[in-house]
Every structure is written in structure tokens, then in C-alpha cells.
Write a protein that holds these residues in place. Structure first.
Motif, mmCIF file in Angstrom:
data_model
loop_
_atom_site.group_PDB
_atom_site.id
_atom_site.type_symbol
_atom_site.label_atom_id
_atom_site.label_comp_id
_atom_site.label_asym_id
_atom_site.label_seq_id
_atom_site.Cartn_x
_atom_site.Cartn_y
_atom_site.Cartn_z
ATOM 1 N N GLN A 91 0.721 -1.142 0.035
ATOM 2 C CA GLN A 91 -0.025 0.042 -0.037
ATOM 3 C C GLN A 91 0.922 1.231 -0.105
ATOM 4 O OE1 GLN A 91 -3.625 -0.485 2.362
ATOM 5 N NE2 GLN A 91 -2.505 -2.205 3.296
ATOM 6 N N GLY A 92 2.249 1.073 -0.221
ATOM 7 C CA GLY A 92 3.094 2.150 -0.247
ATOM 8 C C GLY A 92 3.414 2.758 1.008
ATOM 9 N N ARG A 93 3.234 2.225 2.061
ATOM 10 C CA ARG A 93 3.730 2.703 3.360
ATOM 11 C C ARG A 93 4.710 2.127 3.852
ATOM 12 N NH1 ARG A 93 -1.909 0.637 5.430
ATOM 13 N NH2 ARG A 93 -0.986 0.904 7.570
ATOM 14 N N HIS A 94 5.820 2.631 3.350
ATOM 15 C CA HIS A 94 7.153 1.866 3.398
ATOM 16 C C HIS A 94 7.824 1.954 4.937
ATOM 17 C CE1 HIS A 94 7.052 0.924 -0.645
ATOM 18 N NE2 HIS A 94 6.723 2.254 -1.159
ATOM 19 N N SER A 95 7.749 3.193 5.370
ATOM 20 C CA SER A 95 8.469 3.361 6.562
ATOM 21 C C SER A 95 7.746 2.366 7.681
ATOM 22 C CB SER A 95 8.580 4.694 7.059
ATOM 23 O OG SER A 95 9.059 5.734 6.444
ATOM 24 N N GLU A 96 6.449 2.484 7.537
ATOM 25 C CA GLU A 96 5.618 1.323 8.711
ATOM 26 C C GLU A 96 6.016 -0.018 8.228
ATOM 27 O OE1 GLU A 96 1.017 0.475 9.783
ATOM 28 O OE2 GLU A 96 1.307 2.199 8.422
ATOM 29 N N ALA A 97 6.144 -0.415 6.789
ATOM 30 C CA ALA A 97 6.390 -1.898 6.620
ATOM 31 C C ALA A 97 7.884 -2.210 7.050
ATOM 32 C CB ALA A 97 6.121 -1.967 4.823
ATOM 33 N N GLU A 98 8.579 -1.131 6.850
ATOM 34 C CA GLU A 98 10.038 -1.523 7.437
ATOM 35 C C GLU A 98 10.178 -1.792 8.765
ATOM 36 O OE1 GLU A 98 14.305 0.727 7.951
ATOM 37 O OE2 GLU A 98 12.899 1.536 6.496
ATOM 38 N N LEU A 147 7.975 -3.088 10.701
ATOM 39 C CA LEU A 147 7.309 -4.307 10.950
ATOM 40 C C LEU A 147 8.140 -5.577 10.408
ATOM 41 C CD1 LEU A 147 3.569 -3.505 9.723
ATOM 42 C CD2 LEU A 147 4.315 -4.054 12.080
ATOM 43 N N PHE A 148 8.777 -5.380 9.330
ATOM 44 C CA PHE A 148 9.806 -6.248 8.948
ATOM 45 C C PHE A 148 10.872 -6.589 9.782
ATOM 46 C CE2 PHE A 148 8.446 -5.618 4.219
ATOM 47 C CZ PHE A 148 7.610 -6.852 4.198
ATOM 48 N N ARG A 149 11.190 -5.186 10.229
ATOM 49 C CA ARG A 149 12.541 -5.528 11.309
ATOM 50 C C ARG A 149 12.046 -5.984 12.723
ATOM 51 N NH1 ARG A 149 17.080 -2.859 9.746
ATOM 52 N NH2 ARG A 149 16.677 -1.288 8.121
ATOM 53 N N GLN A 150 10.872 -5.919 13.002
ATOM 54 C CA GLN A 150 10.059 -6.468 13.989
ATOM 55 C C GLN A 150 9.949 -7.953 14.030
ATOM 56 O OE1 GLN A 150 6.426 -4.605 15.480
ATOM 57 N NE2 GLN A 150 5.965 -6.271 16.917
ATOM 58 N N ALA A 151 9.515 -8.475 12.897
ATOM 59 C CA ALA A 151 9.421 -9.746 12.682
ATOM 60 C C ALA A 151 10.809 -10.443 12.638
ATOM 61 C CB ALA A 151 8.544 -9.897 11.443
ATOM 62 N N LEU A 152 11.753 -9.730 11.904
ATOM 63 C CA LEU A 152 12.979 -10.249 11.962
ATOM 64 C C LEU A 152 13.962 -10.604 13.221
ATOM 65 C CD1 LEU A 152 15.068 -11.083 9.687
ATOM 66 C CD2 LEU A 152 16.321 -8.579 10.028
ATOM 67 N N VAL A 153 13.665 -9.494 14.028
ATOM 68 C CA VAL A 153 14.263 -9.698 15.405
ATOM 69 C C VAL A 153 13.667 -10.843 16.165
ATOM 70 C CG1 VAL A 153 14.435 -8.669 17.741
ATOM 71 C CG2 VAL A 153 15.061 -7.393 15.762
ATOM 72 N N ALA A 154 11.834 -10.944 16.016
ATOM 73 C CA ALA A 154 11.283 -12.035 16.757
ATOM 74 C C ALA A 154 12.024 -13.427 16.207
ATOM 75 C CB ALA A 154 10.026 -11.673 16.444
ATOM 76 N N TYR A 164 13.099 -16.387 9.534
ATOM 77 C CA TYR A 164 14.192 -15.480 9.495
ATOM 78 C C TYR A 164 14.409 -15.192 8.083
ATOM 79 C CZ TYR A 164 18.299 -12.885 10.701
ATOM 80 O OH TYR A 164 19.383 -11.910 10.614
ATOM 81 N N GLY A 165 14.741 -15.985 7.153
ATOM 82 C CA GLY A 165 15.163 -15.844 5.951
ATOM 83 C C GLY A 165 13.974 -14.884 4.924
ATOM 84 N N ASN A 166 12.880 -15.255 5.275
ATOM 85 C CA ASN A 166 11.861 -14.582 4.569
ATOM 86 C C ASN A 166 11.566 -13.110 5.129
ATOM 87 O OD1 ASN A 166 10.952 -17.311 3.706
ATOM 88 N ND2 ASN A 166 9.454 -17.342 5.058
ATOM 89 N N SER A 167 11.590 -12.994 6.445
ATOM 90 C CA SER A 167 11.663 -11.485 6.439
ATOM 91 C C SER A 167 12.964 -10.594 6.236
ATOM 92 C CB SER A 167 11.479 -11.389 8.222
ATOM 93 O OG SER A 167 10.203 -11.884 8.539
ATOM 94 N N LEU A 168 14.188 -11.345 6.231
ATOM 95 C CA LEU A 168 15.254 -10.776 5.840
ATOM 96 C C LEU A 168 15.135 -10.341 4.463
ATOM 97 C CD1 LEU A 168 17.927 -9.739 6.344
ATOM 98 C CD2 LEU A 168 18.774 -12.066 6.025
ATOM 99 N N VAL A 178 15.174 -6.455 2.634
ATOM 100 C CA VAL A 178 16.319 -6.039 1.566
ATOM 101 C C VAL A 178 15.185 -5.488 0.567
ATOM 102 C CG1 VAL A 178 17.783 -7.100 -0.261
ATOM 103 C CG2 VAL A 178 17.822 -7.667 2.019
ATOM 104 N N ALA A 179 14.311 -6.336 0.063
ATOM 105 C CA ALA A 179 13.554 -5.341 -1.111
ATOM 106 C C ALA A 179 12.882 -4.316 -0.818
ATOM 107 C CB ALA A 179 12.193 -6.623 -1.294
ATOM 108 N N GLU A 180 12.553 -4.124 0.611
ATOM 109 C CA GLU A 180 11.771 -2.929 1.280
ATOM 110 C C GLU A 180 13.125 -1.767 1.025
ATOM 111 O OE1 GLU A 180 8.930 -0.391 1.955
ATOM 112 O OE2 GLU A 180 8.485 -2.329 1.941
ATOM 113 N N LEU A 181 14.282 -2.002 1.346
ATOM 114 C CA LEU A 181 15.224 -0.914 1.301
ATOM 115 C C LEU A 181 15.522 -0.582 -0.284
ATOM 116 C CD1 LEU A 181 17.402 -2.526 4.091
ATOM 117 C CD2 LEU A 181 16.356 -0.378 4.297
ATOM 118 N N ARG A 182 15.589 -1.722 -1.026
ATOM 119 C CA ARG A 182 15.950 -1.579 -2.478
ATOM 120 C C ARG A 182 14.751 -0.830 -2.689
ATOM 121 N NH1 ARG A 182 17.757 -1.014 -5.766
ATOM 122 N NH2 ARG A 182 17.448 -2.735 -7.298
ATOM 123 N N SER A 183 13.508 -0.845 -2.558
ATOM 124 C CA SER A 183 12.506 0.188 -3.284
ATOM 125 C C SER A 183 12.693 1.461 -2.833
ATOM 126 C CB SER A 183 11.277 -0.579 -2.662
ATOM 127 O OG SER A 183 10.835 -0.195 -1.478
#
Length: 459
Positions: free
Chosen positions: A353-360, A362-369, A381-385, A389-394
Motif C-alpha cells: 500500500q506504499g507505507r514503506h516506513s511502517e512496513a520496514e 514491521l519487517f525489522r520487528q519480525a526479523l528480530v522476533a 528469519y530468511g523470509n523477513s530478511l 532487503v526488498a523494502e530497502l531497495r525500493s
């Protein structure tokens, strides 16, 4: 030892023992094989001398802390202190100890029918039945305990219990079910696919001609799906479904579960309309059979949210994922793999939905968990990583993305092997990054490796 001997003498334990009635001694010998204090119900099933043993100062009242949801509860338990137990075991012949184990196991079998039983009581009851060589009687306790460990993501504890029962010797169909549950635990733990497949194949051979074979076939389909082998996975789910439909007594629960799994495989292949129809039917059947917070209802809602996202209904999908997360947080906790996976999926929908900061975030939260609860070798872990990466690239943040891509390549290779489609997708990310950096020869090499993996895995 000398100090213990002196304390025993000071407490007059041997004299107290000598003065007990014959019935109290027999009761004490049976209680003596307990590894931990037991409920009064169990103590009373083992003999009629509880009051005499209490008056003699041998049987002690314990208060054990436990939890019911967020509430602390105190359990009343009875047992012997260490020195008392040691004295009693010295007075107990080996044959008497062996005879006591099935009695204790039987007492716990009766106890588990009550509402205030705890999972450690299942473990204790199973231990005594297995010690007596009664694996077939122990199996319901072991099975229920292993399934509870699966639901709480305590996979190693469940595997230990299952292996102990298998080692003692189960009936053929019981062993097949034990291997099925063990395979599920290995798979959820992120174990090697080849190991999981071997366990399931052994289980299927044992279960041939029984209704359990349907479940094993379906589980084999899940393992194939996780490897990206979608055509094979679909074939297994359809075979399982056909077996269920041929049965004279169709198990609706199993039928709905297999429909759900088949829908998931079809969705992976882009066959959204077929998947949606199957998923809708599966959820209708499940809703009639199970409570709203049951694992399989949540799995059905999860798949429904996926289908909504695939049809670009992102707001509806997001609302459904948030509803699932609230339920999973209450019933499973925020360290459970299912909660972490749902958090990851919510992040994906938010990103779409284009809410990239919020998505990032959430991805970091899932990655740490995932790293803390499951380990970096777990697929979550690999899925969230990958998605981070895709989020940062975008967002054009290539310098931040680059070291994470190389970590992703290592994680994917270690977790799934060098020929899994997930590794190919990671090489695609690297190729895209190299193109953005103008390093075209390296991009071509990465893309070539990605194509090679996808051709080999998917045809």
C-alpha cells in the motif's frame, strides 16, 4: 552421604518407618517411584494410607506455582522430601518398583480426565507407563503432550517424548502417528527437508491402508510445497483428498484441512480463482466444527487474507491480518512461529500500500522476533530478511541493502540448500542491486545463477 545419614538418624526416619503399618509401607513404596510431588487424587489412587503417612511426618504438602493465562495459580501437591524418598527406595525391592510404575501411570491416566490437569502430569504419567514397558497405554499421553509442544513451538521437548515412546515400542499405527507428529516438529523447527521426507515415508509405510495415510500424504505435500515443488505438492494433496472422498466415513475435519492445503498450493501457482473456491469451502466446514480461535480456523483466515492481497484488496487483507495477530497473541504468544509469520505477512500488505516506513519497522520487528525465538536458520528469519532487503531497495537505500543480501544468500543456502527457489530469489535481488550500481557483469552472473536454480527446481 555421611551428612545425609546423620540427618536421617536425627529425624528418626528409620524408627518411624519401622512403626508404620504394613498398608502404609506399601503405599509409601508406590509413592516412592514418583519423580515429583503429585496431586492428592494420584496419591489416593495409589493406596489408602495418606493420613497415616502425613501424621508420621513422611508425606509432605507442597504448593507449586503455575500460570493460567496471565493469572498465577497455586497447585496443591504431595510427595516425599529427598531423604525420606531415599530411605523408602532402600526398603523397596526392584520388583516392587517395577510393579509400582503401571499403578502410577494408571493413576495419571485417570487424573488427565479432570479439568485442572497440567502438561507436566502427562509427562509423569507417560514416564511411568513407559518405564513399565506399556508404550501402547502411554501413547495417548505422549501424543497429547507432543501436540501441545507443537502448538507452543517447543519442538525439542515434543521430539524427546515421541522418541522415548518409539524406543519402548508402539503398535504399528501408533508409531506411524508418532512419526507423523515428529516430522511436523522437524519441519516447523526448520529441519532439513530430506530428513522430514524420510520420516514421513517411514510413517506412510507403517500406515498403509489406514485412515492415517491421508494425513501423511497431505503432510508430504506440505513439505514439497515448502521446497517450491508445487506440482508434486498438488498431486499429493489431490491424492489425499481422493482417499478421503472414497472413504465410507469421511472425516470432515481432515477433509477441510486438505482442502485448505490444496488451496494454498494452487495459490502459489497463481490459480487464484480455484484457490479461493476451495478455501471458502474449507473455511465453511471448519467454522461448523471448531471454535473461532482454533489453529486451523486461523490458518484458513490467514489463507483468506493472502487471497485478498493477491486480488489487490489490500485494506481488507490488512484488517484480517491484524485480527489474526490479536487472536494469536492471546492464544499462542508473540514468540510463536505463527505470530511471527503473520507479522511478516502484515508487513508485506502494508508495503504493497506504499507505507514503506511502517512496513520496514514491521519487517525489522519480525526479523528480530524470528532470530530470538526461532534462530537464524529458521525459514521465517530468511523470509523477513528477504522482504526487508526488498523494502530497502525500493527506497533506493542500496548501501544498507548490500550487506543484508549477502547475509540472505548464506541464510538461504544453509537453511534450504543450494538448489531451492528461495536462494534463486535472493540471487535475483543481488542482480537487481548490481544493475542499479552499474555493475552489469556481476548482475549477469547473479541472474544466471538465479535462472539455473529456478530451472532445476521448477522446470
Amino acid at each position: 552421604p555421611e551428612q545425609a545419614k546423620q540427618i536421617t538418624a536425627d529425624l528418626l526416619l528409620e524408627e518411624i518407618w519401622r512403626r508404620l503399618s504394613a498398608g502404609a509401607k506399601e503405599h509409601a513404596k508406590t509413592i516412592g517411584v514418583l519423580r515429583a510431588p503429585a496431586p492428592q487424587f494420584v496419591i489416593d489412587r495409589l493406596g489408602k494410607a495418606r493420613d497415616e503417612l502425613i501424621r508420621a511426618g513422611l508425606l509432605t504438602h507442597f504448593r507449586e506455582q503455575s500460570f493460567s493465562g496471565a493469572r498465577t495459580v497455586w497447585l496443591d501437591r504431595w510427595g516425599f522430601h529427598m531423604l525420606v524418598r531415599q530411605l523408602i527406595l532402600k526398603q523397596t525391592r526392584r520388583t516392587e518398583q517395577l510393579d509400582a510404575h503401571p499403578e502410577v501411570g494408571g493413576a495419571y491416566e485417570a487424573w488427565k480426565e479432570r479439568t485442572d490437569v497440567r502438561w507436566r502430569d502427562y509427562v509423569e504419567g507417560a514416564h511411568h507407563l513407559l518405564a513399565a514397558g506399556r508404550a501402547e497405554r502411554a501413547w495417548p499421553l505422549v501424543r497429547d503432550y507432543a501436540l501441545s509442544r507443537r502448538n507452543r513451538a517447543q519442538y525439542d521437548e515434543g521430539l524427546v517424548a515421541l522418541q522415548e515412546a518409539i524406543d519402548v515400542g508402539l503398535a504399528k499405527e501408533q508409531e506411524a502417528e508418532a512419526l507423523l507428529i515428529a516430522a511436523q516438529l522437524y519441519h516447523l523447527r526448520g529441519g532439513p527437508a530430506a530428513q522430514v521426507e524420510d520420516v514421513l515415508e517411514t510413517a506412510r509405510n507403517l500406515a498403509s491402508g489406514t485412515r492415517l495415510e491421508e494425513l501423511i500424504l497431505s503432510e508430504q505435500g506440505i513439505v514439497l510445497e515448502a521446497q517450491g515443488r508445487y506440482a508434486e505438492a498438488e498431486a499429493h494433496q489431490r491424492e489425499a483428498l481422493a482417499m478421503i472422498e472414497r472413504s465410507s466415513e469421511k472425516d470432515l475435519h481432515t477433509y477441510a484441512s486438505v482442502l485448505h492445503r490444496l488451496a494454498t498450493v494452487l495459490q502459489h501457482q497463481g490459480r487464484t480463482a480455484e484457490a479461493e473456491a476451495l478455501q471458502k469451502h474449507s473455511l465453511e466446514v471448519m467454522t461448523e466444527l471448531l471454535p473461532s480461535d482454533h489453529d486451523e480456523i486461523l490458518a484458513g483466515l490467514h489463507n483468506r487474507a493472502h487471497l485478498l492481497a493477491a486480488q489487490d484488496h489490500f485494506e481488507e487483507a490488512e484488517a484480517l491480518f491484524r485480527q489474526i495477530l490479536v487472536t494469536e497473541a492471546k492464544t499462542r504468544g508473540e514468540t510463536h512461529p505463527s505470530y511471527i509469520f503473520s507479522l511478516h505477512e502484515l508487513a508485506c500488505v502494508v508495503s504493497q500500500q506504499g507505507r514503506h516506513s511502517e512496513a520496514e519497522a514491521l519487517f525489522r520487528q519480525a526479523l528480530v522476533a524470528a532470530a530470538e525465538a526461532l534462530g537464524k536458520d529458521h525459514p521465517s528469519y530468511g523470509n523477513s530478511l528477504h522482504q526487508l532487503v526488498a523494502e530497502l531497495r525500493s527506497q533506493g537505500r542500496n548501501e544498507e541493502a548490500e550487506p543484508l543480501i549477502f547475509e540472505l544468500l548464506e541464510v538461504r543456502k544453509d537453511a534450504r540448500g543450494s538448489d531451492h527457489p528461495h536462494l534463486g530469489a535472493a540471487f535475483n535481488l543481488l542482480a537487481d542491486l548490481r544493475i542499479a550500481q552499474g555493475r552489469y557483469a556481476e548482475a549477469e552472473d547473479a541472474q544466471s545463477r538465479a535462472w539455473s536454480i529456478h530451472r532445476g527446481a521448477l522446470g
